[in-house]
Design a protein around this motif. Structure first.
Motif, mmCIF file in Angstrom:
data_model
loop_
_atom_site.group_PDB
_atom_site.id
_atom_site.type_symbol
_atom_site.label_atom_id
_atom_site.label_comp_id
_atom_site.label_asym_id
_atom_site.label_seq_id
_atom_site.Cartn_x
_atom_site.Cartn_y
_atom_site.Cartn_z
ATOM 1 N N ARG A 318 0.880 -1.219 0.016
ATOM 2 C CA ARG A 318 0.203 0.088 0.011
ATOM 3 C C ARG A 318 0.932 1.207 0.066
ATOM 4 O O ARG A 318 1.760 1.486 0.828
ATOM 5 N N TRP A 319 0.638 2.026 -0.913
ATOM 6 C CA TRP A 319 1.188 3.483 -1.029
ATOM 7 C C TRP A 319 0.283 4.286 -1.600
ATOM 8 O O TRP A 319 0.349 4.527 -2.852
ATOM 9 N N PRO A 320 -0.371 5.269 -0.837
ATOM 10 C CA PRO A 320 -1.212 6.079 -1.293
ATOM 11 C C PRO A 320 -0.822 7.129 -2.236
ATOM 12 O O PRO A 320 0.223 7.789 -2.444
ATOM 13 N N GLY A 321 -1.551 7.235 -3.504
ATOM 14 C CA GLY A 321 -1.112 7.730 -4.801
ATOM 15 C C GLY A 321 -0.185 7.349 -5.616
ATOM 16 O O GLY A 321 -0.109 7.659 -6.575
ATOM 17 N N LYS A 322 0.221 6.134 -5.322
ATOM 18 C CA LYS A 322 1.312 5.602 -6.026
ATOM 19 C C LYS A 322 0.976 4.028 -6.419
ATOM 20 O O LYS A 322 1.282 3.821 -7.440
ATOM 21 N N VAL A 323 0.523 3.362 -5.560
ATOM 22 C CA VAL A 323 0.134 1.937 -5.578
ATOM 23 C C VAL A 323 -1.483 1.842 -5.910
ATOM 24 O O VAL A 323 -2.005 2.298 -5.100
ATOM 25 N N PRO A 324 -1.829 1.316 -6.918
ATOM 26 C CA PRO A 324 -3.208 1.110 -7.437
ATOM 27 C C PRO A 324 -4.180 0.398 -6.319
ATOM 28 O O PRO A 324 -3.474 -0.552 -5.556
ATOM 29 N N ALA A 325 -5.006 1.077 -5.683
ATOM 30 C CA ALA A 325 -5.934 0.176 -4.698
ATOM 31 C C ALA A 325 -6.686 -0.967 -5.488
ATOM 32 O O ALA A 325 -7.230 -0.860 -6.445
ATOM 33 N N GLY A 326 -6.831 -2.087 -4.677
ATOM 34 C CA GLY A 326 -7.779 -3.052 -4.915
ATOM 35 C C GLY A 326 -7.214 -3.797 -6.221
ATOM 36 O O GLY A 326 -7.982 -4.698 -6.949
ATOM 37 N N ARG A 327 -5.897 -3.855 -6.584
ATOM 38 C CA ARG A 327 -5.372 -4.272 -7.638
ATOM 39 C C ARG A 327 -4.715 -5.753 -7.287
ATOM 40 O O ARG A 327 -4.082 -5.780 -6.397
ATOM 41 N N VAL A 328 -4.785 -6.738 -8.206
ATOM 42 C CA VAL A 328 -4.120 -8.087 -8.180
ATOM 43 C C VAL A 328 -3.261 -8.205 -9.393
ATOM 44 O O VAL A 328 -3.463 -7.913 -10.391
ATOM 45 N N VAL A 329 -1.901 -8.283 -9.007
ATOM 46 C CA VAL A 329 -0.867 -8.672 -9.794
ATOM 47 C C VAL A 329 -0.379 -10.169 -9.958
ATOM 48 O O VAL A 329 -0.135 -10.558 -9.080
ATOM 49 N N ASP A 330 -0.305 -10.532 -11.353
ATOM 50 C CA ASP A 330 0.046 -12.087 -11.359
ATOM 51 C C ASP A 330 1.553 -12.179 -11.800
ATOM 52 O O ASP A 330 2.082 -13.361 -11.907
ATOM 53 N N GLU A 331 2.043 -10.910 -12.215
ATOM 54 C CA GLU A 331 3.547 -10.957 -12.566
ATOM 55 C C GLU A 331 4.532 -11.629 -11.316
ATOM 56 O O GLU A 331 4.307 -11.120 -10.117
ATOM 57 N N VAL A 332 5.461 -11.998 -11.745
ATOM 58 C CA VAL A 332 6.606 -12.838 -10.662
ATOM 59 C C VAL A 332 7.359 -11.661 -10.163
ATOM 60 O O VAL A 332 7.945 -10.540 -10.880
ATOM 61 N N VAL A 333 7.272 -11.440 -8.485
ATOM 62 C CA VAL A 333 8.343 -10.500 -7.913
ATOM 63 C C VAL A 333 8.909 -11.547 -6.869
ATOM 64 O O VAL A 333 8.190 -12.673 -6.535
ATOM 65 N N THR A 334 10.266 -11.094 -6.497
ATOM 66 C CA THR A 334 10.900 -12.197 -5.440
ATOM 67 C C THR A 334 11.688 -11.301 -4.363
ATOM 68 O O THR A 334 11.608 -10.073 -4.518
ATOM 69 N N TYR A 335 11.950 -12.070 -3.543
ATOM 70 C CA TYR A 335 12.613 -11.432 -2.269
ATOM 71 C C TYR A 335 13.820 -10.690 -2.727
ATOM 72 O O TYR A 335 14.341 -9.854 -1.753
ATOM 73 N N LEU A 336 14.547 -11.191 -3.553
ATOM 74 C CA LEU A 336 15.655 -10.387 -4.296
ATOM 75 C C LEU A 336 15.581 -9.056 -4.651
ATOM 76 O O LEU A 336 16.276 -8.342 -5.267
ATOM 77 N N ASP A 337 13.984 -8.699 -4.960
ATOM 78 C CA ASP A 337 13.879 -7.308 -5.621
ATOM 79 C C ASP A 337 13.600 -6.219 -4.472
ATOM 80 O O ASP A 337 13.365 -5.253 -4.880
ATOM 81 N N TYR A 338 13.541 -6.621 -3.278
ATOM 82 C CA TYR A 338 13.270 -5.786 -2.204
ATOM 83 C C TYR A 338 14.387 -4.557 -2.168
ATOM 84 O O TYR A 338 13.851 -3.349 -2.186
ATOM 85 N N LEU A 339 15.548 -4.913 -1.988
ATOM 86 C CA LEU A 339 16.552 -4.075 -1.980
ATOM 87 C C LEU A 339 16.669 -2.848 -3.217
ATOM 88 O O LEU A 339 16.602 -1.569 -2.957
ATOM 89 N N PRO A 340 16.382 -3.303 -4.301
ATOM 90 C CA PRO A 340 16.396 -2.573 -5.421
ATOM 91 C C PRO A 340 15.371 -1.642 -5.420
ATOM 92 O O PRO A 340 15.295 -0.247 -5.831
ATOM 93 N N THR A 341 14.268 -2.161 -5.300
ATOM 94 C CA THR A 341 12.956 -1.566 -5.207
ATOM 95 C C THR A 341 12.809 -0.415 -4.255
ATOM 96 O O THR A 341 12.640 0.781 -4.186
ATOM 97 N N LEU A 342 13.166 -0.759 -2.830
ATOM 98 C CA LEU A 342 13.192 0.208 -1.977
ATOM 99 C C LEU A 342 14.116 1.307 -1.946
ATOM 100 O O LEU A 342 14.098 2.569 -1.557
#
Length: 543
Positions: A318-342
């Motif tokens: 959840r990130w108000p104004g940045k991440v859509p509300a009520g959305r479901v994403v089926d694309e692959v994300v991984t625990y190795l993505d946390y650092l570059p994302t944040l």
């Protein structure tokens, strides 16, 4: 003709000047955009052993109103890959690299202090960092503790087996975990016993931190790693009373208590006016255990396996104004993505060479995988591994106690039908790719500086990966001893405050983890190979 030419040149000069001014203006705008970019607070909550079927909006048998509400306010990722157990997932989150790269298969002494961790990166971008709850990423050396890994503050426990008993005479005592009246640490202080239930104590600490940041002038990163609903099944009475007195009922109460922790922290964000400025991520560290209910349905497999049910876990953002509300994403994300994302969110510098990618980009679309994903477990007894092809279709599982299995996730998303007999070429290709990756992942990069004429010198880099005395470890070195004599003390290998190997007269003396070993020294005058093998196992105290 000359007049036209000079007019032409003058016009060109004006164009160049205007273009130069435009570039300068755009550069200034970009600088101002970055300068006035409000870095969000970051709240990362990792729930322990929660399966994809342990959410109320997925299975109404569960009561998780707070997580359900957050899912409605943000985005739910259905293909979130972690590792198969808690320690290695945490290492991947903190480093952005496969745990194997740092010696975790699944356990090791800790993440070497030379490694830039997620809190290191965020702190470098001006964030205040605080860790609450379970650590489980090394305790034998203080270099592995949260306050040495980038966190300004820490309240919790280094390992769940310390919850029931404090250290004695400076030695850690291991005991069965407990939620009741646990022993907890603050920063690097000695553990103290706290009256109450562990979930309430950790929630209160997280809430207190959020409240303390109400008027803070710098962004913060709060890392909350709960222990619930991990065993033992010891829910607080107020949750236990709402469910049948059965193992399944107890587990439902544990899930509800984890959700309550989430709710209390989110309520604190609202009450202090920080909710709109905070990126909230809620995830589980691996699949459920399936001991008390089918926590991973419809996925096949459970915690500890490399099947889909073992390494796919809930993820909500959840990130108000940045991440859509009520959305479901089926694309692959991984625990190795946390650092570059944040790091991208925080406008921080991302360490080079990380395999992950930012999945919270400007368009909020998840970039496709650019490489295969690999998992492995390895010890003196077993070796197992798994792979996911970068096109997200093929899942190869080579668990230690079963035959290799290949799954076509396009035709069989739950990964329940082994199709390896029909696609041996796919299995062979993924297996070859894994073995190539494994060789690189096990290379420990070191810097060597010779300081002695006989070849002796200093090794630097990844210091905790070079410390024997935790789990299994092998060290080898070639030596040419000097002349023997009782007065001769020759240092063969030495790591400050960690371990040492010396020759005294005709004896080799090895000291590690408080244990001293003695062996005959090799004779002088020739080159010899010394190999030290160590294997340490925890001895759990049951009472």
């Amino acid at each position: 003709m000359e007049q036209n030419t000079s007019v032409h040149r003058l016009s060109g000069a004006r164009v160049l000047i205007v273009f130069g001014l435009l570039v300068a203006v755009l550069a200034i705008v970009d600088i101002l955009r970055v300068a006035f970019y409000t870095k969000p607070n970051i709240l990362l909550i990792v729930v322990d052993d929660l399966g994809v079927n342990d959410l109320g909006f997925v299975d109404p048998a569960l009561s998780t109103p707070n997580i359900d509400a957050l899912a409605a306010q943000g985005t739910y990722y259905t293909r979130h890959y972690t590792d198969a157990t808690c320690t290695v997932t945490r290492v991947g989150i903190l480093t952005g690299e496969s745990p194997s790269v740092h010696g975790f298969r699944t356990n090791a002494g800790g993440i070497s202090p030379e490694v830039q961790t997620l809190p290191d990166v965020l702190r470098g971008a001006g964030y205040r960092t605080h860790h609450v709850g379970k650590w489980h990423v090394g305790y034998a050396s203080r270099l592995a503790w949260p306050t040495a890994q980038g966190f300004d503050g820490f309240f919790g426990f280094l390992d769940q087996h310390f919850l029931g008993v404090p250290p004695r005479d400076g030695e850690w005592m291991l005991k069965k975990p407990t939620y009741r009246n646990p022993w907890l640490m603050r920063d690097e202080q000695a553990p103290q016993q706290h009256r109450g239930h562990l979930t309430d104590l950790l929630a209160a600490e997280a809430v207190a931190f959020v409240e303390s940041q109400r008027d803070a002038q710098q962004p913060w990163f709060l890392n909350v790693w709960t222990y619930a609903p991990h065993e033992p099944i010891e829910p607080a009475r107020r949750f236990a009373s709402r469910h049948p007195d059965t193992p399944a009922g107890g587990y439902l109460a544990m899930v509800e208590s984890a959700d309550d922790t989430v709710g209390r922290i989110l309520d604190a964000l609202e009450a202090t006016g920080q909710a709109e400025d905070t990126l909230v991520i809620i995830a589980s560290d691996n699949g459920g255990t399936n001991k008390h209910r089918d926590s991973n349905y419809p996925l096949v497999g459970r915690k500890g396996s490399f099947a889909e049910g073992g390494v796919r876990a809930p993820l909500l953002v959840r990130w108000p104004g940045k991440v859509p509300a009520g959305r479901v994403v089926d694309e692959v994300v991984t625990y190795l993505d946390y650092l570059p994302t944040l790091a991208t969110v925080a406008r921080a510098r991302i360490p080079e060479g990380l395999p992950g990618r930012n999945w919270l980009g400007e368009t909020t679309l998840v970039p496709p995988l650019s490489r295969n994903l690999y998992w492995e477990v390895s010890s003196e007894f077993i070796h197992g591994w798994g792979a996911l092809s970068k096109d997200k279709r093929w899942r190869l599982v080579n668990d230690p106690y079963s035959e290799p299995a290949l799954f076509d996730l396009e035709a069989d998303p739950a990964a329940g039908v082994n199709v390896i007999a029909g696609h041996p070429d796919v299995a062979r290709e993924l297996g070859d790719a894994y073995r190539t990756w494994r060789a690189g992942a096990r290379t420990v990069p070191l810097d060597y500086r010779q300081t002695l004429s006989n070849g002796g010198g200093e090794l630097t880099g990844l210091s905790l990966q070079r410390v024997p005395g935790f789990d299994n470890h092998t060290f080898g070195i070639a030596v040419e001893p000097e002349a023997a004599g009782d007065a001769v003390v020759e240092v063969i290998a030495y790591q400050a405050d960690q371990w040492q190997l010396v020759r005294r007269g005709d004896k080799l003396l090895l000291g590690m983890n408080g244990v001293e070993l003695e062996a005959p020294a090799p004779p002088p005058g020739a080159c010899h190979t010394i190999i030290v093998g160590s294997l340490f196992h925890k001895a759990h105290i049951s009472k």
